[in-house]
Design an enzyme around this catalytic site. Structure first.
Site, PDB file in Angstrom:
ATOM      1  N   TRP A 166       0.878  -1.175   0.000  1.00 27.69           N
ATOM      2  CA  TRP A 166       0.000   0.000   0.000  1.00 27.69           C
ATOM      3  C   TRP A 166       0.911   1.220   0.000  1.00 27.69           C
ATOM      4  O   TRP A 166       1.717   1.394   0.919  1.00 27.69           O
ATOM      5  CB  TRP A 166      -0.887   0.017   1.242  1.00 27.69           C
ATOM      6  CG  TRP A 166      -1.954  -1.043   1.281  1.00 27.69           C
ATOM      7  CD1 TRP A 166      -2.121  -2.068   0.411  1.00 27.69           C
ATOM      8  CD2 TRP A 166      -2.996  -1.162   2.258  1.00 27.69           C
ATOM      9  NE1 TRP A 166      -3.210  -2.825   0.777  1.00 27.69           N
ATOM     10  CE2 TRP A 166      -3.763  -2.300   1.908  1.00 27.69           C
ATOM     11  CE3 TRP A 166      -3.357  -0.433   3.393  1.00 27.69           C
ATOM     12  CZ2 TRP A 166      -4.871  -2.713   2.653  1.00 27.69           C
ATOM     13  CZ3 TRP A 166      -4.460  -0.839   4.133  1.00 27.69           C
ATOM     14  CH2 TRP A 166      -5.214  -1.954   3.772  1.00 27.69           C
ATOM     15  N   ARG A 170       2.365   9.692  -7.026  1.00 23.48           N
ATOM     16  CA  ARG A 170       1.534  10.610  -7.795  1.00 23.48           C
ATOM     17  C   ARG A 170       1.030   9.914  -9.061  1.00 23.48           C
ATOM     18  O   ARG A 170       1.747   9.149  -9.714  1.00 23.48           O
ATOM     19  CB  ARG A 170       2.292  11.883  -8.130  1.00 23.48           C
ATOM     20  CG  ARG A 170       3.338  11.749  -9.213  1.00 23.48           C
ATOM     21  CD  ARG A 170       4.173  13.007  -9.327  1.00 23.48           C
ATOM     22  NE  ARG A 170       4.880  13.088 -10.597  1.00 23.48           N
ATOM     23  CZ  ARG A 170       5.987  13.774 -10.796  1.00 23.48           C
ATOM     24  NH1 ARG A 170       6.528  14.446  -9.801  1.00 23.48           N
ATOM     25  NH2 ARG A 170       6.543  13.804 -11.992  1.00 23.48           N
ATOM     26  N   HIS A 188       8.834   0.379  -3.581  1.00 24.45           N
ATOM     27  CA  HIS A 188       8.226  -0.945  -3.474  1.00 24.45           C
ATOM     28  C   HIS A 188       7.252  -1.234  -4.612  1.00 24.45           C
ATOM     29  O   HIS A 188       7.250  -2.340  -5.167  1.00 24.45           O
ATOM     30  CB  HIS A 188       7.528  -1.081  -2.119  1.00 24.45           C
ATOM     31  CG  HIS A 188       8.495  -1.082  -0.967  1.00 24.45           C
ATOM     32  ND1 HIS A 188       8.100  -1.001   0.353  1.00 24.45           N
ATOM     33  CD2 HIS A 188       9.855  -1.154  -0.938  1.00 24.45           C
ATOM     34  CE1 HIS A 188       9.159  -1.027   1.130  1.00 24.45           C
ATOM     35  NE2 HIS A 188      10.236  -1.107   0.373  1.00 24.45           N
ATOM     36  N   ALA A 219       0.918   4.596   4.367  1.00 20.10           N
ATOM     37  CA  ALA A 219       1.196   4.400   2.945  1.00 20.10           C
ATOM     38  C   ALA A 219       2.226   5.402   2.439  1.00 20.10           C
ATOM     39  O   ALA A 219       2.899   5.152   1.432  1.00 20.10           O
ATOM     40  CB  ALA A 219      -0.094   4.524   2.136  1.00 20.10           C
ATOM     41  N   GLU A 278       6.731  20.070  -7.045  1.00 20.89           N
ATOM     42  CA  GLU A 278       7.249  19.046  -6.156  1.00 20.89           C
ATOM     43  C   GLU A 278       7.598  19.566  -4.764  1.00 20.89           C
ATOM     44  O   GLU A 278       7.591  20.755  -4.498  1.00 20.89           O
ATOM     45  CB  GLU A 278       8.473  18.375  -6.785  1.00 20.89           C
ATOM     46  CG  GLU A 278       8.136  17.106  -7.550  1.00 20.89           C
ATOM     47  CD  GLU A 278       7.510  16.023  -6.661  1.00 20.89           C
ATOM     48  OE1 GLU A 278       7.558  16.123  -5.413  1.00 20.89           O
ATOM     49  OE2 GLU A 278       6.963  15.076  -7.225  1.00 20.89           O
TER      50      GLU A 278
END
Length: 495
Positions: A166, A170, A188, A219, A278
């Site tokens: 989980w 973006r 991951h 998350a 960002e």
């Protein structure tokens, strides 16, 4: 108290005066993004947009769900409440709670009947499953598109079914049926996607919006590879998360989610994604080819709430929850290596480009015959090699008379304890990623560049360390007690 859905969490924010109900009509393009960004920069209450032009009545957008609080007496209340801590919890207390949860056995989620699950109140399948139905605004005016995911959660499972990830990454809306998601190979989800690509099979995914706040926070932070975030949240709650099966694949998702999007991910990087403003505080200027997320089903609660994070100049969720997760990982890594560490933190104003590592006064007893330079080198060797901390370019090793959450302390230490040319441990060929904003084009292209640990450790107490010219250290205890006893409690002034 743990909040099991987004709505109970918003009620808690309302109770402490940290939620702003925006009932006037706002445009559906840039106004929610602009208001959210200004709210972050002013530490204003989290805006809840309840009247969005062109949106279905009742559809809402929540801005700044885990940014710094408007309450000056509890600046990290949103993160603290999200994780089930008192709203006045400090950064070290929050980080310690995240570290402690790693040592608690995880609790697997429990599958519940989807018939009455809130996330299944409305179901769209096939052609009806279209993102155009939802009020997804532009975050910044130069973004490549409307970002369908800024604080939602992507769910993906390794092909062998042993690891379910989980994570927050973006994802840009391309049209009603497609999204382009940023998949970083070292992260991951990137590792799991690569496994599906090897098999030549599209990766099934679920994208959840508006889950319980603890789920969103977990998350968004680094935890060890192979550990399921669902189990970690179960340990944090001391009870399992209630989940339901996806409509189109075998993934499981939180039953109390606001919006659920399902589909599959392309095998190649075949769709332009970006640019996007960002965490470093600058608007993006480039796009890149990323995998396409195809939309096959959508379900949602009545009057759904879509969370919105608008990354940019500090402070927003990148500089609160992400930094706290990095601090927890860094502290755990350093302690596991036997290094004495009081705490670590990335001051929000540094946009996660500075990392402060605080050590106790007795560190020399723990590391006898170790120089400050050797200590600094060991810190850099550990942290600069960690995938979760690859974004960090600069580390400051400081004594525990410095509070890393107090910017005035950090600036004072940098100004008076960093030598202009000495006591700097440089790692000249470290890994560089494009999101860190302090490098040159050739370094971004090669993926290599310098990183540095500044050794600011002072001599041991009693062996040359200077006392502070401060209230705490420049006056006898009886004088300080007398001053404090006569200082009015209702004002900063002594008169």
């Amino acid at each position: 108290m743990h909040y099991k859905d987004l709505r109970s969490y918003l009620a808690a924010l309302d109770e402490i005066g940290d939620l702003a109900h925006i009932t006037r009509e706002v445009d559906g393009d840039l106004e929610p993004g602009a208001i959210t960004r200004r709210s972050c920069e002013l530490d204003a209450p989290a805006p809840l947009f309840e009247n969005i032009r062109g949106a279905t009545p009742g559809f809402r957008v929540l801005g700044a769900p885990a940014a710094r609080s408007s309450r000056k007496d509890m600046p990290y209340a949103r993160v603290a409440l999200s994780l089930g801590l008192p709203p006045a919890a400090s950064v070290p207390e929050i980080v310690d709670a995240l570290i402690a949860t790693r040592d608690i056995p995880g609790k697997k989620p429990v599958l519940v009947d989807a018939t009455n699950a809130p996330c299944r109140q409305n179901i769209l399948m096939g052609d009806d499953a279209n993102l155009d139905k939802f009020p997804i605004p532009f975050a910044h005016d130069t973004d490549g598109g409307r970002y369908a995911n800024t604080w939602g959660m992507l769910i993906a499972k390794s092909p062998d079914g042993k690891w379910t990830n989980w994570s927050i990454a973006r994802v840009m809306k391309v049209d009603g049926k497609r999204m382009a998601g940023l998949i970083v190979p070292s992260q991951h989800i990137g590792q799991i996607w690569a496994e599906w690509v090897k098999l030549g099979q599209p990766m099934p995914y679920v994208l959840v919006q508006g889950m319980a706040p603890a789920i969103a926070c977990v998350a968004g932070i680094p935890i060890p590879a192979g550990v399921d975030e669902a189990d970690y949240v179960g340990a944090l709650w001391n009870e399992p998360i209630e989940v339901v099966k996806a409509l189109t694949n075998d993934l499981e998702l939180p039953a109390n989610s606001e919006v659920v999007i399902e589909g599959h991910v392309s095998l190649t990087r075949d769709c332009p994604e970006g640019p996007y403003g960002e965490y470093s505080g600058y608007l993006g200027t480039h796009s890149s080819l990323q995998p396409t997320f195809h939309v096959e089903a959508i379900s949602y609660r009545d009057d759904p709430i879509w969370p919105l994070v608008v990354a940019g100049r500090p402070t927003d969720e990148s500089h609160t929850i992400w930094a706290m997760g990095m601090a927890a990982d860094a502290t755990a890594l350093l302690r596991a290596a036997g290094l004495p560490v009081t705490c670590t933190w990335a001051p929000e104003e540094s946009a996660v480009h500075w990392f402060v590592v605080v050590v106790p006064n007795d560190w020399r007893d723990v590391l006898p015959d170790t120089s400050t330079e050797e200590f600094a080198r060991r810190v850099g060797e550990i942290l600069f090699k960690a995938d979760s901390l690859v974004f960090l370019p600069k580390i400051y090793l400081v004594d525990d008379d410095i509070d890393p959450t107090k910017l005035s302390d950090v600036v004072w230490a940098i100004a008076t304890r960093v030598h202009p040319s000495r006591r700097q441990v440089v790692f000249s060929d470290a890994r560089v990623v494009s999101l860190a904003h302090c490098y040159e084009d050739d370094e971004y292209e090669s993926g290599k560049g310098p990183k540095i640990v500044f050794d600011t450790l002072q001599p041991a107490i009693g062996k040359g360390r200077l006392r502070h010219a401060s209230f705490d250290q420049a006056y006898p205890e009886d004088v300080r007690k007398r001053v404090l006893a006569n200082w009015p409690t209702t004002t900063k002034s002594p008169i």
